[in-house]
Design an enzyme around this catalytic site. Structure first.
Site, short mmCIF file in Angstrom:
data_model
loop_
_atom_site.label_atom_id
_atom_site.label_comp_id
_atom_site.label_asym_id
_atom_site.label_seq_id
_atom_site.Cartn_x
_atom_site.Cartn_y
_atom_site.Cartn_z
N SER A 165 0.84 -1.20 0.00
CA SER A 165 0.00 0.00 0.00
C SER A 165 0.88 1.25 0.00
O SER A 165 1.79 1.37 -0.81
CB SER A 165 -0.97 -0.04 1.19
OG SER A 165 -1.90 1.01 1.13
N GLU A 193 -13.62 3.74 4.98
CA GLU A 193 -12.74 3.71 6.14
C GLU A 193 -12.08 5.07 6.33
O GLU A 193 -11.75 5.74 5.34
CB GLU A 193 -11.65 2.66 5.97
CG GLU A 193 -12.16 1.24 5.85
CD GLU A 193 -11.01 0.25 5.83
OE1 GLU A 193 -10.99 -0.64 6.68
OE2 GLU A 193 -10.14 0.37 4.95
#
Length: 569
Positions: A166, A411
């Protein structure tokens, strides 16, 4: 437990990210001394051997897969060979025998980890789909490919792997597994894979099957696949790109040197949108970045320090956005307010989508995690939709996105996805590309940038003051925190208000949150252990003032410290 050591703060009034200890390099170009030595890193990947008796060197799947640095013997050839073989065994265990869609991002360790994975998959005769151009594949594209292949099938289902850490620093690598629902693997799956992989490490890879890379690439089960065309051709079914084109919205895009870089030009050309890719560099040192708040290089599109170059361009575009290296996160830059805080953009997206997706089912809920802003709750209620509050981890949204029970899942860490315009599933993993394009749609249809639209959609709902801070915690203290009971919080009030709820399970699905959340009329805090550092995280929000938020934070840490006092330091 000690004092707070860092914070990430956000308010409604634009981006207000002020860690307590900010590096003097934050927001500045990366100095040569901070650049990763890529040859040395790759050498470490192949030469350092993990010791399975050392916890930090074992396979450990967090909410986003296994991650680590080759220098720390946490992401090395043995790890990837073991995990890949464990995935092959899990597929047999679960009866998954369709193709496996394999992608990677632009981190230096992704390429060697990709090669190791292909060697194992080929030796196990797994039908594997790799990028036709030898390039990079965003996480949401893998999810989209899995769902597209599995549509209408009952057997021969596909799954996928994304090799990416990520937004993590350049010396790290990551490995994520997405089963046949297209979303992040659930705990029972990752626990199974983790256990088997660590057993392979313990036995020095006894039982791991591999084929030399050149032979593996030419194996009959390894297929090249065009990932770009199907995804790009389908985008108009999830975002109204015709209204973006016809309105002439000027868009700036920064892929931050990540996997989305090969997708934007085909998108721009196909849909005729007025977009410019402001940075086309791919460099595993990520030398084009600016330094993050703590003096590290990190492709975090929610950080104003990492996003400083794009924020400086905000006057050139009607809206600009960036993605992290596997393109599952988004960062939105507006002329009116600069870089939007992630919670504010989630609330903005919810408010806009609920009002502009008439084909969505009226009973489809909005999903958020327990640590996301309560402004999302208020906007959702204003739009007349139900809210589903779940533990941290996008996997909790996958089933609802598939069957339409959820229209949106988001999120606080700047990751979200939503349904197609007709109410069908798009992806079951976070999609930073559609979140960026949605910002352009908002501009086109409302004639306001997302920052301005946020002010409109939250009018009358109060002002949010939100922050995350970190506090030191030992491994035993973190383990204790993850298993707290509501009775462990002895306080009856918080920041001058009576405590209305103390939660250790998410109200939306009754699953453990791996920590605790305390709620009052005007604020809340949640505490969770970090999966990778010797800290715990305190998320907090006030709808009163910044001073009230500070009081919540102070009393929250005191309450948690007291609850953990009997755990060894």
């Amino acid at each position: 437990m000690g004092s707070r050591i860092g914070s990430r703060s956000f308010s409604d009034e634009g981006q207000d990210d002020m860690p307590e200890v900010v590096s003097p390099l934050a927001g500045k170009p990366v100095p040569a001394a901070l650049l990763v030595n890529v040859p040395r890193l790759v050498t470490a990947y192949f030469t350092l051997k993990p010791d399975p008796t050392v916890a930090a060197q074992r396979v450990a799947f967090g909410t986003s897969g296994h991650r680590g640095s080759a220098f720390a013997t946490a992401f090395n050839e043995a790890h990837i060979a073991a995990i890949a073989q464990a995935v092959c065994l899990y597929r047999r265990h679960a009866g998954i025998n369709g193709p496996l869609f394999l992608g990677m991002d632009t981190h230096a360790l992704s390429e060697p980890a990709f090669a190791t994975t292909v060697e194992v998959l080929a030796a196990n005769s797994v039908e594997t789909m790799i990028d036709a151009h030898g390039g990079y594949t965003p996480t949401p594209v893998i999810s989209h490919a899995i769902l597209g292949y599995n549509l209408g099938r009952k057997t021969g289902l596909a799954d996928g792997i994304v090799i990416s850490p990520s937004h993590n620093p350049p010396d790290e690598g990551g490995f994520k597994y997405n089963p046949s629902n297209g979303g992040p693997a659930d705990l029972d799956v990752t626990g199974w894979i983790e256990k088997v992989a660590n057993e392979f490490l313990r036995t020095k890879l006894n039982g791991v099957r591999r084929t030399p890379y050149e032979r593996a690439r030419n194996a009959a089960c390894i297929h090249v696949h065009d990932y770009i065309t199907p995804y790009v051709a389908d985008l108009g079914n999830v975002v109204d790109l015709e209204v973006v084109r016809s309105a002439g919205v000027k868009i700036g895009i920064d892929p931050l040197g990540g996997a989305a870089i090969q997708y934007w030009e085909p998108i721009i050309e196909r849909y005729g949108i007025a977009a410019s890719v402001v940075n086309t560099a791919i460099d595993p040192t990520f030398r084009f970045m600016t330094v993050d708040w703590d003096g590290r290089v990190r492709m975090d599109c929610s950080s104003p320090y990492a996003m400083a170059p794009l924020v400086a361009m905000r006057g050139k575009f009607d809206v600009a956005f960036a993605n992290d290296t596997d393109a599952d996160r988004h960062g939105i830059v507006c002329p009116s307010s600069g870089l939007m805080n992630p919670n504010a953009y989630l609330a903005t997206a919810v408010g806009y989508l609920c009002a502009h997706r008439p084909r969505w089912r009226a009973d489809s809920a909005v999903g958020k995690t327990v640590v996301s802003s309560s402004m999302i709750d208020r906007v959702t209620a204003k739009q007349g939709r139900k809210l589903l509050e779940v533990p941290v981890g996008f996997k909790w949204f996958s089933a609802g996105l598939i069957d339409g029970a959820l229209a949106f899942g988001g999120e606080e860490s700047a990751g979200a996805a939503f349904l197609r315009r007709d109410g069908a599933v798009w992806t079951t993993d976070k999609d930073g590309l559609i979140m960026g394009l949605l910002a352009a749609e908002i501009c086109a249809r409302t004639e306001q940038d997302p920052g301005q639209f946020y002010a409109a959609v939250t009018a009358g709902l109060g002002t949010s003051f939100y922050a995350r801070i970190d506090a030191p915690a030992s491994a035993s203290q973190k383990a204790r925190l993850a298993k707290l009971d509501p009775s462990d919080i002895q306080a009856k009030d918080l920041a001058g208000e009576s405590i209305e709820a103390t939660l250790t399970r998410a109200p939306g699905n009754d699953q453990p949150i791996g920590g605790i959340k305390v709620v009052t009329k005007s604020g809340w805090f949640a505490a969770r252990p970090s999966g990778t550092e010797d800290v715990y995280k305190i998320y907090a929000e006030s709808f009163v003032s910044a001073d009230h938020l500070a009081t919540i934070q102070r009393e929250a840490q005191a309450a948690i410290d007291h609850a953990l006092a009997d755990a060894p330091a």
